[in-house]
Design an enzyme around this catalytic site. Structure first.
Site, PDB file in Angstrom:
ATOM      1  CD  GLU A  49       1.722  -5.750   5.592  1.00 43.39           C
ATOM      2  OE1 GLU A  49       2.531  -6.677   5.805  1.00 43.39           O
ATOM      3  OE2 GLU A  49       0.949  -5.746   4.613  1.00 43.39           O
ATOM      4  CB  ALA A  68      -0.902  -0.020   1.227  1.00 42.29           C
ATOM      5  N   GLY A 103       0.665  -5.030   0.871  1.00 45.60           N
ATOM      6  CA  GLY A 103      -0.554  -5.027   0.058  1.00 45.60           C
ATOM      7  C   GLY A 103      -0.332  -5.622  -1.323  1.00 45.60           C
TER       8      GLY A 103
END
Ligand code: CAA
Length: 262
Positions: A136, A69, A113
């Site tokens: 993450e 992301a 992502g």
């Protein structure tokens, strides 16, 4: 819609073609910004609705499928803005509504992502340069696109925990060994091989392909006995289609099938 973050083309020589979508934010290693995900959803829906398209191939660049992301955008959020804007959920799941097979072709980084988007594809093919991971934890967050749920289903709990808790990257060979990818292909041959697989699928009867996809994905959603019952019902149903008559008649008469148009 004008696309600025993806490149879209139709490829193939057969009656049904392949819809090819390339993620294209090279300066940000194809980070999955909102505009990119909006465009991707739009392109996927358009190909899915186009009867001239058999399957869809989703890929990135040589350097990255997608590095996750978009971190500068994520950085701006607090809880309320994440909640109110439905961060990640709003435009990330169009791919799951697509009835045609979506083949992921991964080169380079496939992280966060990016890995979650890849796991929403129906099949993954990896170049020998591919690197998968859910980093993450290094950013002080957890995955938000299904990483903690899909990764254990693809690679098993222990490997998933290892990747999620350490944030390390896994190479293509390890990804194939653990079941995340169907095949590892030399980078220079990746697109040719994936488009060849797509062309093979494009040559089969479209409703049977869609049913195969639906049932196989359902294996991750329903208990085994129920899944097998649903498959059996659908198996009986295909005997009511012209595809079954044509496919079996072609086999018995030693000729190529000529699939009826849906
Ligand atoms: N978002 C936005 N920009 C990113 C990005 C991301 N996820 N990943 C890389 N970029 C940008 C970098 O900021 C850099 O931009 P500048 O040139 O303007 O500085 C450019 O892409 C190239 O990156 P690097 O210089 O870092 O390239 P590298 O080859 O040295 O390293 C990398 C590559 C290991 C992939 C490294 O970029 C990296 O670790 N990226 C972040 C990966 C990550 O943490 N992903 C998870 C994001 S959170 C998420 O995805 C949540 C979710 O579950 C949905």
């Amino acid at each position: 819609m004008n696309y600025e973050c993806i490149l879209v083309e139709t490829v193939g020589a057969g009656a049904r073609k392949t819809g090819l979508i390339r993620l294209n934010r090279p300066k940000a290693l194809n980070a999955l910004s909102d505009p990119l995900m909006d465009e991707l959803g739009h392109a996927l829906k358009a190909f899915d609705a186009d009867e001239g398209i058999g399957c869809i191939v989703l890929t990135g660049s040589e350097k990255a499928f997608a590095a996750g992301a978009d971190i500068p955008t994520l950085m701006q959020h607090d809880f309320m803005s994440a909640f109110n804007s439905q961060l990640i959920s709003k435009n990330w799941e169009h791919i799951l509504q697509v009835r045609k097979p979506v083949l992921g072709a991964v080169q380079g980084f496939c992280l966060g992502g990016g890995c979650e988007l890849a796991m929403m594809c129906d099949v993954l093919y990896a170049a020998d340069t591919a690197k998968f991971g859910q980093p993450e934890i290094k950013l002080g967050v957890i995955p938000g696109g299904g990483g903690t749920q899909r990764l254990p289903r693809w690679v098993g709990k222990s490997k998933a925990m290892d990747l999620l808790l350490t944030g390390r990257m896994m190479g293509a060979e390890e990804a194939e060994r653990s079941g995340l990818v169907a095949r590892v292909i030399p980078a220079a041959e990746l697109m040719d091989e994936v488009l060849k697989a797509a062309e093979t699928i494009n040559g089969y009867a479209a409703p049977v392909v869609a049913l195969m996809k639906q049932l196989t994905n359902q294996a991750f959603e329903v208990p085994l006995t129920q899944g097998v019952q649903i498959e059996r019902g659908m198996f009986h149903a295909v005997f009511g289609t012209a595809n079954q008559k044509e496919g079996m008649d072609a086999f018995l008469n030693k000729r190529a099938p000529n699939w009826p148009q849906p």
